[in-house]
Design an enzyme around this catalytic site. Structure first.
Site, PDB file in Angstrom:
ATOM      1  N   ASP A  22      35.015  42.944  52.620  1.00 34.90           N
ATOM      2  CA  ASP A  22      36.147  43.269  51.745  1.00 34.90           C
ATOM      3  C   ASP A  22      37.160  42.138  51.850  1.00 34.90           C
ATOM      4  OD1 ASP A  22      38.373  44.712  50.372  1.00 34.90           O
ATOM      5  OD2 ASP A  22      37.016  46.423  50.557  1.00 34.90           O
ATOM      6  N   VAL A  81      33.570  45.814  43.921  1.00 28.67           N
ATOM      7  CA  VAL A  81      35.004  45.505  43.996  1.00 28.67           C
ATOM      8  C   VAL A  81      35.695  46.076  42.756  1.00 28.67           C
ATOM      9  CG1 VAL A  81      34.576  43.429  45.362  1.00 28.67           C
ATOM     10  CG2 VAL A  81      34.779  43.224  42.875  1.00 28.67           C
ATOM     11  N   HIS A  83      24.091  51.097  39.106  1.00 27.21           N
ATOM     12  CA  HIS A  83      25.241  51.942  38.795  1.00 27.21           C
ATOM     13  C   HIS A  83      25.103  53.276  39.501  1.00 27.21           C
ATOM     14  CE1 HIS A  83      27.904  54.131  35.677  1.00 27.21           C
ATOM     15  NE2 HIS A  83      28.655  53.514  36.553  1.00 27.21           N
TER      16      HIS A  83
HETATM   17  P1  NAI Z   1      38.080  51.066  44.923  1.00 27.99           P
HETATM   18  O1  NAI Z   1      39.383  50.592  44.455  1.00 27.99           O
HETATM   19  O2  NAI Z   1      38.000  52.331  45.674  1.00 27.99           O
HETATM   20  O3  NAI Z   1      37.407  49.948  45.832  1.00 27.99           O
HETATM   21  C1  NAI Z   1      37.398  48.591  45.516  1.00 27.99           C
HETATM   22  C2  NAI Z   1      37.301  47.812  46.795  1.00 27.99           C
HETATM   23  O4  NAI Z   1      37.114  46.439  46.479  1.00 27.99           O
HETATM   24  C3  NAI Z   1      38.552  47.908  47.666  1.00 27.99           C
HETATM   25  O5  NAI Z   1      38.201  48.238  48.985  1.00 27.99           O
HETATM   26  C4  NAI Z   1      39.140  46.514  47.595  1.00 27.99           C
HETATM   27  O6  NAI Z   1      39.853  46.141  48.746  1.00 27.99           O
HETATM   28  C5  NAI Z   1      37.884  45.692  47.404  1.00 27.99           C
HETATM   29  N1  NAI Z   1      38.166  44.368  46.872  1.00 27.99           N
HETATM   30  C6  NAI Z   1      39.060  44.011  45.935  1.00 27.99           C
HETATM   31  N2  NAI Z   1      39.037  42.679  45.756  1.00 27.99           N
HETATM   32  C7  NAI Z   1      38.104  42.195  46.567  1.00 27.99           C
HETATM   33  C8  NAI Z   1      37.622  40.893  46.836  1.00 27.99           C
HETATM   34  N3  NAI Z   1      38.107  39.841  46.215  1.00 27.99           N
HETATM   35  N4  NAI Z   1      36.656  40.751  47.746  1.00 27.99           N
HETATM   36  C9  NAI Z   1      36.159  41.819  48.398  1.00 27.99           C
HETATM   37  N5  NAI Z   1      36.587  43.067  48.180  1.00 27.99           N
HETATM   38  C10 NAI Z   1      37.550  43.250  47.283  1.00 27.99           C
HETATM   39  O7  NAI Z   1      37.142  51.099  43.638  1.00 27.99           O
HETATM   40  P2  NAI Z   1      35.833  51.960  43.380  1.00 27.99           P
HETATM   41  O8  NAI Z   1      36.181  53.212  42.713  1.00 27.99           O
HETATM   42  O9  NAI Z   1      35.030  51.981  44.605  1.00 27.99           O
HETATM   43  O10 NAI Z   1      35.096  51.060  42.282  1.00 27.99           O
HETATM   44  C11 NAI Z   1      34.394  49.901  42.617  1.00 27.99           C
HETATM   45  C12 NAI Z   1      33.459  49.533  41.480  1.00 27.99           C
HETATM   46  O11 NAI Z   1      32.572  50.616  41.236  1.00 27.99           O
HETATM   47  C13 NAI Z   1      34.125  49.257  40.154  1.00 27.99           C
HETATM   48  O12 NAI Z   1      33.402  48.255  39.501  1.00 27.99           O
HETATM   49  C14 NAI Z   1      33.995  50.569  39.415  1.00 27.99           C
HETATM   50  O13 NAI Z   1      34.021  50.406  38.020  1.00 27.99           O
HETATM   51  C15 NAI Z   1      32.623  50.996  39.871  1.00 27.99           C
HETATM   52  N6  NAI Z   1      32.345  52.424  39.785  1.00 27.99           N
HETATM   53  C16 NAI Z   1      33.260  53.341  40.166  1.00 27.99           C
HETATM   54  C17 NAI Z   1      32.964  54.691  40.090  1.00 27.99           C
HETATM   55  C18 NAI Z   1      33.966  55.705  40.541  1.00 27.99           C
HETATM   56  O14 NAI Z   1      33.770  56.885  40.203  1.00 27.99           O
HETATM   57  N7  NAI Z   1      34.982  55.351  41.280  1.00 27.99           N
HETATM   58  C19 NAI Z   1      31.652  55.164  39.597  1.00 27.99           C
HETATM   59  C20 NAI Z   1      30.731  54.106  39.300  1.00 27.99           C
HETATM   60  C21 NAI Z   1      31.096  52.797  39.365  1.00 27.99           C
END
Ligand code: NAI
Length: 707
Positions: free
Chosen positions: A325, A382, A432
């Protein structure tokens, strides 16, 4: 000579009937033939004093061969065979282990004594497939444990442990140590005690457990557990019959009921989904020479909601996983979330403390991309930003070993564009997952125009240890599931602006069979999530000022859903119960005034049709555009990822149940009222109706043309 899957071993005066039909000892035609021959062998030998029935491999008979359901009825064959064992003039002992389900348990019920290793689990799950136990279960179980308990067991359809089976009364004893030698010792003990056959069929159902009141209570339970379905109620009738008739009469009745059940939509739908889930992994067009690469280690970028869940999937599969992360704090938060998930599994008895630490020991964290150099699969999760994701993929390219799978969990971004940020787009693929990633079974696997066959095969096969049901999609906005959800949710949101209450809309959808109304789903997922997606992708949506404006109005008023206790509904701190909230309704009413949306009175039927028709219509577009390999894949996506009722068989199966012409006319009817912007007919739907073709016929034709 018995076919090889069943053999009769002799141990002095005992005959051991041993089946071996890997992987799970399904009672296939071969097994039945083997059992028949074993029975004859026993009947014609003069020196056998007791029979032990058991299986080699992972489990005792796990059930009937569901593949035969669509063929000619086999109940009479099962009945004759099981009756044959029951009728033997010497004690017959079922010695069980593993997961004993359906037909597997029914043959044991026809034996005279039942013993099992302590970890054995038992279930009669037939009602969830729209049928009832059809090989004597509905008649023998109540004779053994009473009608009330039998119905409870059949209706719950859930597995019970060996301990519970003893308490219920259909298991005589649990056996520690080697099952075979213990079973032999058990049989000899019975003989020494002078015990003979103890036929279930000779017993009668305890009348105190079979009163009218009890049947009425069970029927009530069936209606509650299985709304829109009949199998539960039919099971009550079958058990009632057991309490009133001889075994043979009851078995005839059971056969008639189960055969009628098999033709029902609820059964055909559930069985269609059962097979569709097995088929979805298969990718026609990928030759057998394309082998999956080994996945011995994995990495996840982003330890947030999804990344954490995905890491859990890898660790659960025994695959070491490194999480990366942007900073230490994010990693710590991620690890703490993962610990909470595992802790709650321990508290619910789903995981031992030792397993928890073993799984967590497979997880490492890092801030350094160089540490991902050995990973065979890297899943990026991310924030949803194209720039960020392209940057991550460029960094991955620099460190990942050649041939490593570079996967993204994006929901809305163009994976072709992400792939093009690297010089190895053939390794890039969409994985996904659905939230919570460690729980939801669906995995949409999204291939770009350049994803290599090996990458596709590897990810489709990796789904198995990750315990996911994979469905392959081509790139398009929203892939399969979210794309089809767009119109479904659009109408739900529009209707609350027309004056329907959130409860009215969700209630109609849940009555129809959806696991959760879509507005409650938004509250659970976070209203901000959807609003942000719609803002970021505004150009992809129709130019309708009322589009997804219910979400937007609630969001503007600071209502984010469950996470801050208010969305379409109100929630008390830490609770999930939906409470109607006049404040939300007032916000929606105001928005509706602003947008000058005419008020409307909604019948339940209108709510259901306006949500479901666009969903099905979009399914025809997804199919017609070749986004999916087969219609049944769409059914898998919606039943395993979106709470579509399995007993309706998924959207495409359901479209044929209601009739494609009915669907088309329904779409036209609403188009006449609401205009063509949102009610455009899918070309494939129109084509099929015009040509009078079924989906299966169209698929066959397409296949023939492609060949
Ligand atoms: P989240 O906000 O909970 O997690 C994102 C993570 O990425 C955070 O821990 C953040 O610190 C990290 N991050 C940000 N910039 C970074 C970088 N430069 N390098 C490394 N880590 C970095 O988001 P979430 O909900 O987990 O979503 C993540 C992905 O999954 C997105 O693409 C979202 O569209 C996709 N997604 C989300 C779903 C959901 O229901 N939340 C379902 C299916 C896909």
């Amino acid at each position: 000579m018995s076919p090889r899957c069943v053999r009769v071993e002799r141990d002095g005066e005992l005959a051991l009937v041993v089946a071996h039909n890997p992987p799970v000892n399904t009672i296939t035609a071969d097994v039945r033939a083997g059992l028949r021959e074993a029975l004859q062998e026993i009947q014609s030998a003069g020196d056998i004093r007791a029979v032990v029935l058991m299986c080699e491999g992972s489990t005792f008979f796990s059930g009937a061969d569901i593949g035969e359901f669509s063929g000619p009825p086999r109940e009479v064959e099962y009945r004759t065979l099981f009756n044959g064992f029951e009728a033997l003039e010497l004690p017959v002992i079922a010695a069980m282990h593993g997961t004993v389900m359906g037909g597997g348990l029914e043959i044991a019920l026809a034996c005279h004594y039942r013993i099992a290793s302590p970890t054995t689990r038992f279930a009669l799950p037939e009602v969830t497939l729209g049928i009832i136990p059809g090989a004597g279960g509905s008649q023998r179980l109540p004779r053994l444990i009473g009608a009330e308990r039998a119905l409870d067991f059949i209706l719950s359809a859930r597995p019970v442990s060996a301990q519970q089976a003893m308490e219920l009364g259909f298991l005589d004893q649990t056996i520690d140590g080697d099952l075979k030698s213990s079973a032999v010792a058990y049989a000899r003990r019975l003989l020494a005690e002078g015990k003979g056959p103890r036929r279930t069929g000779d017993m009668s159902v305890d009348p105190a457990t079979a009163t009218e009141q009890i049947f009425e209570k069970s029927a009530e339970q069936a209606r509650k557990l299985y709304p829109n379905r009949n199998a539960g109620l039919v099971a009550v009738e079958a058990v009632r019959k057991a309490s009133q008739s001889s075994l043979s009469e009851g078995l005839e009745f059971e056969t008639a009921l189960v055969n009628e059940r098999k033709t029902s939509i609820e059964s055909r739908g559930a069985i269609h989904v059962f097979f569709a889930e097995r088929e979805s992994r298969r990718v026609p067009g990928l030759g057998n020479e394309v082998l999956a690469a080994a996945v011995k280690s994995a990495a996840v970028i982003g330890a947030g909601t999804m990344g954490g869940g995905i890491a859990i999937c890898f660790a659960n599969a025994g695959i070491p996983v490194t999480m990366l992360d942007a900073d230490e704090a994010a990693l710590e938060r991620g690890l703490a979330n993962i610990d909470r998930v595992y802790q709650s599994m321990v508290e619910r008895g789903r995981l031992t403390v030792a397993d928890k630490s073993q799984r967590q020991a497979l997880m490492r964290t890092t801030l350094d991309y160089a540490e991902l150099r050995d990973a065979d699969v890297i899943v990026e999760a991310v924030f949803e930003s194209m720039d960020l994701k392209r940057e991550v993929f460029r960094k991955l390219e620099a460190v990942a070993r050649r041939g490593a799978i570079l996967a993204t969990n994006t929901s809305t971004l163009d994976i072709e564009a992400i792939a093009n940020a690297t010089s190895r787009p053939e390794d890039v693929i969409g994985m996904h997952f659905f939230s919570p990633a460690n729980v939801m079974p669906l995995l949409e696997v999204v291939r770009t125009s350049r994803t290599s066959p090996v990458a596709i095969r590897t990810v489709m096969e990796l789904a198995k240890p990750l315990r996911k049901t994979p469905v392959l999609a081509n790139v398009c906005y929203g892939f399969i599931g979210n794309r089809m959800m767009e119109g479904y949710a659009r109408e739900a949101q529009r209707m609350v602006l027309e004056g329907a209450s959130p409860r009215q809309v969700d209630g109609a959808l849940e009555d129809w069979g959806m696991a959760m109304g879509i507005l409650a789903v938004f509250d659970m997922a976070g209203i901000d999530v959807g609003v942000n997606v719609h803002k970021a992708n505004a150009s992809k949506y129709p130019p309708d000022p009322a589009y997804y404006q219910a979400d937007s109005a609630l969001h503007d008023a600071g209502r984010l859903g469950q996470k801050n206790g208010k969305g379409y509904y109100r929630y008390e701190a830490g609770k999930r119960a939906r409470i109607d909230d006049p404040e939300a309704i007032e916000i929606l009413r105001r928005k509706s005034g602003e947008l000058q949306i005419p008020a409307r009175v909604h019948t339940v039927e209108e709510i259901q049709e306006r949500c479901i028709f666009p969903l099905l219509n979009e399914g025809f577009r997804v199919l017609g555009e070749g986004i999916v390999l087969r219609a049944a894949d769409i059914d898998v996506v919606w039943t395993s990822g979106y709470g579509f009722p399995r007993y309706r068989g998924g959207p495409m199966f359901h479209a044929e149940v209601i009739g494609l012409e009915t669907l088309l006319n329904g779409m036209r009817r609403y188009r006449d009222v609401f205009g063509s912007m949102h009610w455009e007919l899918a070309p494939l739907l129109v084509e099929l109706v015009e040509r009078g073709m079924t989906i299966a016929e169209w698929e066959r034709q397409k296949l023939a043309k492609g060949a």
